[in-house]
Scaffold this motif. Structure first.
Motif, PDB file in Angstrom:
ATOM      1  N   HIS A   1      53.667  52.682  13.577  1.00 11.95           N
ATOM      2  CA  HIS A   1      54.341  53.247  14.754  1.00 11.95           C
ATOM      3  C   HIS A   1      53.569  54.449  15.337  1.00 11.95           C
TER       4      HIS A   1
ATOM      5  N   HIS B   1      52.011  55.248  19.114  1.00 14.78           N
ATOM      6  CA  HIS B   1      52.116  56.427  19.993  1.00 14.78           C
ATOM      7  C   HIS B   1      50.723  56.829  20.506  1.00 14.78           C
TER       8      HIS B   1
ATOM      9  N   SER C   1      57.027  63.982  17.942  1.00 17.10           N
ATOM     10  CA  SER C   1      58.193  63.126  18.160  1.00 17.10           C
ATOM     11  C   SER C   1      59.372  63.639  17.343  1.00 17.10           C
TER      12      SER C   1
ATOM     13  N   ASP D   1      59.830  56.318  22.444  1.00 18.72           N
ATOM     14  CA  ASP D   1      59.586  55.035  21.780  1.00 18.72           C
ATOM     15  C   ASP D   1      59.658  53.858  22.752  1.00 18.72           C
TER      16      ASP D   1
HETATM   17 ZN    ZN Z   1      58.177  57.287  17.938  1.00 18.50          ZN
END
Ligand code: ZN
Ligand code: KG4
Length: 332
Positions: free
Chosen positions: A111, A115, A135, A296
């Protein structure tokens, strides 16, 4: 080449179709803000249950908006960590099943790598560059030498920047997610009104935000009648100064000429402005994804997945999600 991306790492159910790693054909995000708002933070069990309900409609919507069919999809890219394990499980299990039924290869994506890759949907910063992921779950600085080549220079030792925003918002009696709310309230406050401590750890590019959060708690207890706008503005100013200072120090120390900001907190306009101004003063170039790509989304996962796929890094059905998944020197 079309990649279908999926992300269910936290509280957003997201699916996107991306062409050749950079062209967004569709980018659908179903957020769960109203579900978690009354708790002032994410309730993991509720998040996973909502993902189960939303994953099929969201993927269907992404395919429809892209005007494509599964026979045209070359690979499915899915976030397999880090994140909430119950949430990640939904995306990973769904992707494996879809890949099996439609006979499409699937690719596992970190993940955090997603980003970092969000910028490639809109720009092409030359390697090497410094990537700062800010984040709700992470605040980390990486040197990026190429696709898949990441060295972590620093990270938070306690709370992430977004987590601090969310906790301060809850403390002040606002909803979730706290970042955009604090940003709005702060715009009418005095950022110099309160001097909160700036934790800048020595000889390290690490961050620490839990002391700042405690200072805000203590301030509110001591001065209950103080203006929330001033508290929000002073808190935000402190967070922004810490992130900007650390990032510029790391860029100078590593000889990086380019800085790429990503993650939900990078949607903050005061942070964007401050980072640009201060970095430009030092001759550094700053790359900022547009707002919908900071928080996200699955387009960023498809963008990262594309590079894994063309490099032959295809996953197998034994893939399991991982709540803890650091981004290493050679991400798999
Ligand atoms: Zn994230
Ligand atoms: O990247 P993201 O959507 O999810 C994670 O991977 O964590 O980031 C969500 C975080 C939340 O903590 C939210 O409060 C914060 O990003 N955030 C903001 C803003 N928009 C979202 N923080 C400050 N200012 C904003 N405008």
């Amino acid at each position: 080449m079309l990649i279908l991306g999926l992300d269910t790492s936290c509280d957003d159910t997201a699916a996107a179709v991306v062409r050749d790693g950079c062209g967004i054909m569709s980018n659908v995000v179903s957020n769960q803000n109203e579900l978690h708002e009354k708790y002032g933070g994410i309730v993991p069990e509720l998040a996973s249950r909502r993902h189960i309900e939303m994953i099929l409609p969201v993927v269907t919507e992404a395919m429809n908006r892209a005007g494509t069919d599964f026979k045209d999809i070359s690979a499915i890219a899915v976030s397999y960590g880090p994140g909430l394990i119950g949430s990640l499980l939904v995306g990973v299990c769904f992707s494996k099943s879809l890949a099996f039924v439609k006979d499409i290869p699937f690719v596992a994506v970190n993940h955090l790598e997603g980003h970092i890759f969000s910028i490639f949907l809109e720009a092409t910063p030359a390697f090497p560059f410094l990537a700062v992921v800010v984040s709700g779950g992470h605040t980390s600085i990486y040197k990026v030498d190429g696709f898949g080549l990441y060295s972590e220079l620093g990270k938070t030792r306690d709370d992430a920047a977004g987590e601090a925003y969310d906790k301060v918002a809850k403390l002040l009696g606002f909803g979730y997610p706290g970042g955009p709310i604090i940003e709005a309230i702060a715009s009418t406050g005095d950022s110099e009104a309160i001097s909160f401590p700036k934790a800048l750890l020595k000889d390290s590019f690490d961050f620490s935000f839990s002391g700042l959060k405690t200072s805000v708690v203590n301030y509110v207890k001591r001065y209950p009648a103080s203006r929330k706008e001033d508290i929000a503005a002073s808190f935000q100013n402190t967070v922004i100064e810490i992130i900007t200072k650390r990032t510029i120090e790391a860029a100078i120390a590593t000889g990086s000429k380019r800085i790429v900001l990503s993650g939900g907190v990078s949607a903050n306009s005061a942070l964007r402005k401050n980072m640009k101004e201060k970095a430009n003063e030092k001759g550094l170039e700053v790359y900022l994804p547009s707002l919908r790509l900071c928080t996200d989304n699955a387009a960023m996962i498809a963008a990262a997945g594309y590079h894994h796929f063309i490099n032959g890094k295809i996953s197998n059905y034994e893939l399991n999600p991982k709540s803890y998944l650091p981004l290493g020197p050679a991400a798999d």
